[in-house]
Design a protein around this motif. Structure first.
Motif, PDB file in Angstrom:
ATOM      1  N   ALA A  65       5.194  14.001 -14.758  1.00 42.79           N
ATOM      2  CA  ALA A  65       6.493  13.378 -14.450  1.00 42.79           C
ATOM      3  C   ALA A  65       7.123  14.026 -13.217  1.00 42.79           C
ATOM      4  CB  ALA A  65       7.435  13.470 -15.649  1.00 42.79           C
ATOM      5  N   GLN A  66       6.882  15.314 -13.016  1.00 41.47           N
ATOM      6  CA  GLN A  66       7.421  15.962 -11.802  1.00 41.47           C
ATOM      7  C   GLN A  66       6.819  15.329 -10.547  1.00 41.47           C
ATOM      8  OE1 GLN A  66       6.591  20.153 -12.296  1.00 41.47           O
ATOM      9  NE2 GLN A  66       8.071  20.351 -13.959  1.00 41.47           N
ATOM     10  N   ARG A  67       5.537  14.984 -10.648  1.00 39.16           N
ATOM     11  CA  ARG A  67       4.888  14.340  -9.492  1.00 39.16           C
ATOM     12  C   ARG A  67       5.420  12.916  -9.304  1.00 39.16           C
ATOM     13  NH1 ARG A  67      -1.414  16.247  -9.553  1.00 39.16           N
ATOM     14  NH2 ARG A  67      -1.020  18.478  -9.812  1.00 39.16           N
ATOM     15  N   LEU A  68       5.644  12.238 -10.430  1.00 39.13           N
ATOM     16  CA  LEU A  68       6.205  10.882 -10.324  1.00 39.13           C
ATOM     17  C   LEU A  68       7.614  10.931  -9.746  1.00 39.13           C
ATOM     18  CD1 LEU A  68       5.038   9.284 -13.695  1.00 39.13           C
ATOM     19  CD2 LEU A  68       4.065   8.944 -11.413  1.00 39.13           C
ATOM     20  N   GLN A  69       8.368  11.965 -10.134  1.00 45.17           N
ATOM     21  CA  GLN A  69       9.723  12.133  -9.600  1.00 45.17           C
ATOM     22  C   GLN A  69       9.666  12.215  -8.062  1.00 45.17           C
ATOM     23  OE1 GLN A  69      12.750  12.359 -11.222  1.00 45.17           O
ATOM     24  NE2 GLN A  69      13.731  12.547  -9.207  1.00 45.17           N
ATOM     25  N   ARG A  70       8.742  13.032  -7.571  1.00 38.33           N
ATOM     26  CA  ARG A  70       8.597  13.198  -6.115  1.00 38.33           C
ATOM     27  C   ARG A  70       8.178  11.864  -5.482  1.00 38.33           C
ATOM     28  NH1 ARG A  70       9.791  14.625  -1.741  1.00 38.33           N
ATOM     29  NH2 ARG A  70       8.473  15.699  -0.240  1.00 38.33           N
ATOM     30  N   TYR A  71       7.276  11.175  -6.154  1.00 40.46           N
ATOM     31  CA  TYR A  71       6.772   9.911  -5.601  1.00 40.46           C
ATOM     32  C   TYR A  71       7.865   8.839  -5.570  1.00 40.46           C
ATOM     33  CZ  TYR A  71       4.240   5.686  -4.751  1.00 40.46           C
ATOM     34  OH  TYR A  71       3.861   4.501  -4.196  1.00 40.46           O
ATOM     35  N   PHE A  72       8.452   8.569  -6.736  1.00 38.27           N
ATOM     36  CA  PHE A  72       9.444   7.484  -6.774  1.00 38.27           C
ATOM     37  C   PHE A  72      10.706   7.872  -5.993  1.00 38.27           C
ATOM     38  CE2 PHE A  72       6.865   6.101 -10.437  1.00 38.27           C
ATOM     39  CZ  PHE A  72       6.632   4.799 -10.037  1.00 38.27           C
ATOM     40  N   GLY A  73      11.013   9.176  -5.962  1.00 44.41           N
ATOM     41  CA  GLY A  73      12.159   9.624  -5.165  1.00 44.41           C
ATOM     42  C   GLY A  73      11.947   9.327  -3.689  1.00 44.41           C
ATOM     43  N   GLU A 106       0.810  -1.244   0.000  1.00 43.95           N
ATOM     44  CA  GLU A 106       0.000   0.000   0.000  1.00 43.95           C
ATOM     45  C   GLU A 106       0.834   1.283   0.000  1.00 43.95           C
ATOM     46  OE1 GLU A 106      -3.420   0.328  -0.208  1.00 43.95           O
ATOM     47  OE2 GLU A 106      -3.505  -1.832  -0.558  1.00 43.95           O
ATOM     48  N   LEU A 107       1.926   1.286  -0.763  1.00 44.71           N
ATOM     49  CA  LEU A 107       2.766   2.487  -0.799  1.00 44.71           C
ATOM     50  C   LEU A 107       2.154   3.596  -1.650  1.00 44.71           C
ATOM     51  CD1 LEU A 107       6.288   0.823  -1.143  1.00 44.71           C
ATOM     52  CD2 LEU A 107       5.153   1.642   0.926  1.00 44.71           C
ATOM     53  N   GLY A 108       1.070   3.306  -2.328  1.00 40.80           N
ATOM     54  CA  GLY A 108       0.353   4.356  -3.057  1.00 40.80           C
ATOM     55  C   GLY A 108      -0.272   5.365  -2.115  1.00 40.80           C
ATOM     56  N   HIS A 109      -0.429   4.965  -0.854  1.00 42.21           N
ATOM     57  CA  HIS A 109      -1.049   5.868   0.125  1.00 42.21           C
ATOM     58  C   HIS A 109      -0.023   6.538   1.031  1.00 42.21           C
ATOM     59  CE1 HIS A 109      -5.024   4.681  -1.108  1.00 42.21           C
ATOM     60  NE2 HIS A 109      -4.744   3.409  -0.913  1.00 42.21           N
ATOM     61  N   LEU A 110       1.240   6.517   0.627  1.00 41.52           N
ATOM     62  CA  LEU A 110       2.231   7.291   1.391  1.00 41.52           C
ATOM     63  C   LEU A 110       1.768   8.742   1.446  1.00 41.52           C
ATOM     64  CD1 LEU A 110       5.720   6.211   0.006  1.00 41.52           C
ATOM     65  CD2 LEU A 110       4.907   5.990   2.358  1.00 41.52           C
ATOM     66  N   GLU A 111       1.943   9.378   2.577  1.00 44.89           N
ATOM     67  CA  GLU A 111       1.601  10.804   2.639  1.00 44.89           C
ATOM     68  C   GLU A 111       2.825  11.602   2.202  1.00 44.89           C
ATOM     69  OE1 GLU A 111      -0.493  12.277   6.115  1.00 44.89           O
ATOM     70  OE2 GLU A 111       0.538  14.194   5.835  1.00 44.89           O
ATOM     71  N   ILE A 112       2.673  12.323   1.103  1.00 43.72           N
ATOM     72  CA  ILE A 112       3.782  13.125   0.576  1.00 43.72           C
ATOM     73  C   ILE A 112       3.300  14.566   0.409  1.00 43.72           C
ATOM     74  CG2 ILE A 112       5.399  13.421  -1.358  1.00 43.72           C
ATOM     75  CD1 ILE A 112       5.242  10.418  -1.866  1.00 43.72           C
ATOM     76  N   ASP A 113       4.035  15.506   0.975  1.00 45.43           N
ATOM     77  CA  ASP A 113       3.664  16.932   0.933  1.00 45.43           C
ATOM     78  C   ASP A 113       2.222  17.154   1.398  1.00 45.43           C
ATOM     79  OD1 ASP A 113       6.201  17.308  -0.179  1.00 45.43           O
ATOM     80  OD2 ASP A 113       5.442  17.130  -2.229  1.00 45.43           O
ATOM     81  N   GLY A 114       1.813  16.369   2.389  1.00 43.59           N
ATOM     82  CA  GLY A 114       0.479  16.554   2.969  1.00 43.59           C
ATOM     83  C   GLY A 114      -0.656  15.909   2.187  1.00 43.59           C
ATOM     84  N   HIS A 115      -0.324  15.126   1.158  1.00 39.59           N
ATOM     85  CA  HIS A 115      -1.379  14.490   0.357  1.00 39.59           C
ATOM     86  C   HIS A 115      -1.201  12.973   0.326  1.00 39.59           C
ATOM     87  CE1 HIS A 115      -2.553  18.380  -1.288  1.00 39.59           C
ATOM     88  NE2 HIS A 115      -1.265  18.614  -1.477  1.00 39.59           N
ATOM     89  N   ASP A 116      -2.320  12.259   0.195  1.00 34.94           N
ATOM     90  CA  ASP A 116      -2.277  10.829  -0.111  1.00 34.94           C
ATOM     91  C   ASP A 116      -1.681  10.742  -1.527  1.00 34.94           C
ATOM     92  OD1 ASP A 116      -2.877   8.224  -0.846  1.00 34.94           O
ATOM     93  OD2 ASP A 116      -4.969   8.305  -0.176  1.00 34.94           O
ATOM     94  N   ALA A 117      -0.513  10.117  -1.657  1.00 38.26           N
ATOM     95  CA  ALA A 117       0.253  10.204  -2.911  1.00 38.26           C
ATOM     96  C   ALA A 117      -0.567   9.866  -4.149  1.00 38.26           C
ATOM     97  CB  ALA A 117       1.487   9.312  -2.822  1.00 38.26           C
ATOM     98  N   GLU A 118      -1.438   8.852  -4.058  1.00 40.29           N
ATOM     99  CA  GLU A 118      -2.136   8.450  -5.285  1.00 40.29           C
ATOM    100  C   GLU A 118      -3.085   9.530  -5.802  1.00 40.29           C
ATOM    101  OE1 GLU A 118      -4.301   4.774  -4.691  1.00 40.29           O
ATOM    102  OE2 GLU A 118      -6.072   5.829  -3.977  1.00 40.29           O
ATOM    103  N   THR A 119      -3.546  10.407  -4.917  1.00 34.61           N
ATOM    104  CA  THR A 119      -4.456  11.455  -5.404  1.00 34.61           C
ATOM    105  C   THR A 119      -3.722  12.471  -6.282  1.00 34.61           C
ATOM    106  OG1 THR A 119      -4.131  12.902  -3.480  1.00 34.61           O
ATOM    107  CG2 THR A 119      -5.896  11.269  -3.323  1.00 34.61           C
ATOM    108  N   LYS A 120      -2.399  12.509  -6.192  1.00 30.50           N
ATOM    109  CA  LYS A 120      -1.605  13.457  -6.991  1.00 30.50           C
ATOM    110  C   LYS A 120      -0.859  12.788  -8.140  1.00 30.50           C
ATOM    111  CE  LYS A 120      -2.534  17.112  -4.726  1.00 30.50           C
ATOM    112  NZ  LYS A 120      -3.206  18.244  -5.366  1.00 30.50           N
ATOM    113  N   ALA A 121      -0.432  11.537  -7.944  1.00 30.30           N
ATOM    114  CA  ALA A 121       0.500  10.937  -8.905  1.00 30.30           C
ATOM    115  C   ALA A 121      -0.062   9.744  -9.680  1.00 30.30           C
ATOM    116  CB  ALA A 121       1.787  10.531  -8.177  1.00 30.30           C
ATOM    117  N   ALA A 122      -1.279   9.299  -9.371  1.00 34.10           N
ATOM    118  CA  ALA A 122      -1.854   8.193 -10.157  1.00 34.10           C
ATOM    119  C   ALA A 122      -2.114   8.676 -11.588  1.00 34.10           C
ATOM    120  CB  ALA A 122      -3.157   7.721  -9.513  1.00 34.10           C
ATOM    121  N   ALA A 123      -2.298   7.746 -12.509  1.00 34.25           N
ATOM    122  CA  ALA A 123      -2.608   8.130 -13.894  1.00 34.25           C
ATOM    123  C   ALA A 123      -3.923   8.899 -13.954  1.00 34.25           C
ATOM    124  CB  ALA A 123      -2.668   6.883 -14.771  1.00 34.25           C
TER     125      ALA A 123
END
Ligand code: BGC
Length: 261
Positions: free
Chosen positions: A197-205, A166-183
């Motif tokens: 891609a900038q959002r994916l960079q933040r996510y995968f980074g 469930e790493l799609g739900h990591l909280e990144i910059d105050g958001h549930d990651a999938e709400t910003k970086a999913a397709a």
């Protein structure tokens, strides 16, 4: 029904059957377990709305029936877009909440009248990529991320899956990651490939700093267009598109059921 104690065995031949339950479609096909390929065109039926357990079980039954004898005799593998602990759904991010607490293994085994094994959708894709696809024979830690309506993840170490990461739900910059970086976020917000891609960079980074994987594999329907965004990422971890594209769920489910059913 499978049990958590069922011994796993390595299956390298035969025809299994996999079903991939998603928020918008339910897909299924027979699978050559030796090659990791579909042996017939897959069938897709829209997910009933509301996607209650009873309605979805009905659609799954129709789908399997339509293949007749071609559905084979091995246990059927089914993916589900939620945490699945020992056959029971524990979350429901993109499906009806009535699923939470449902023993999906037991429900589908009873409705289909044959053994069914259920697992998380990204875990199924991860197993398929590890056995037949982009992560085949890769030693060490592989993270498979499926980018679709949500972000699903599978973490596999030397071929062994750690389920329900469930790493799609990591909280990144105050958001549930999938709400910003999913397709789906790219489409919903009409983002250019570069912006996404900038959002994916933040996510995968973030993920690589936490897990230090040896390889990232990117799945989901958008993996067919990986040339538009993967070259824009600058990560220390190699990152490649899924080899099985969107069929990884079906193939991985069939494999898992054959080995654990
Ligand atoms: C769910 C995961 C699922 C992923 C992809 C997420 O919202 O929490 O369980 O694997 O979506 O469907």
């Amino acid at each position: 029904m499978a049990t958590s104690t069922a011994a796993s065995r390595r299956v390298s031949a035969g025809v299994g059957f996999g079903i991939d339950i998603g928020g918008s479609g339910i897909k299924g096909a027979p699978v050559d377990l030796g090659k990791g390929e579909l042996t017939a065109d897959r069938m897709r039926i829209p997910t009933p709305q509301p996607s209650t357990p009873d309605a979805v079980a009905g659609t799954v039954t129709d789908l399997v029936s339509s293949f007749g004898d071609r559905s084979g005799t091995l246990p059927i593998g089914v993916t589900f877009p939620a945490v699945i602990q020992h056959g029971v759904a524990r979350t429901a991010a993109n499906v009806d909440e009535a699923w939470i607490g449902t023993d999906v293994d037991a429900l589908l085994t009873q409705r289909l009248g044959r053994s069914v094994v259920v697992l998380n959708d990204a875990d199924a894709a991860g197993l398929a990529e590890t056995r037949y696809g982009a992560a085949r024979d890769v030693r060490g830690v592989v993270v498979v991320a499926t980018l679709g309506t949500g972000i699903g993840t599978a973490v596999i170490c030397d071929g062994v899956l750690v389920p329900n990461t469930e790493l799609g739900h990591l909280e990144i910059d105050g958001h549930d990651a999938e709400t910003k970086a999913a397709a789906s976020a790219r489409q919903r917000e009409s983002l250019s490939w570069q912006k996404w891609a900038q959002r994916l960079q933040r996510y995968f980074g973030t993920v690589e700093n936490l897990l230090w994987p040896d390889l990232f594999v990117v799945g989901g329907g958008v993996s067919r267009k990986s040339a538009k965004f993967l070259p824009l990422l600058e990560l220390r971890t190699p990152i490649v598109p899924a080899a099985l594209f969107n069929d990884g769920g079906i193939i991985g489910a069939a494999l898992y059921a054959a080995e654990h059913g």
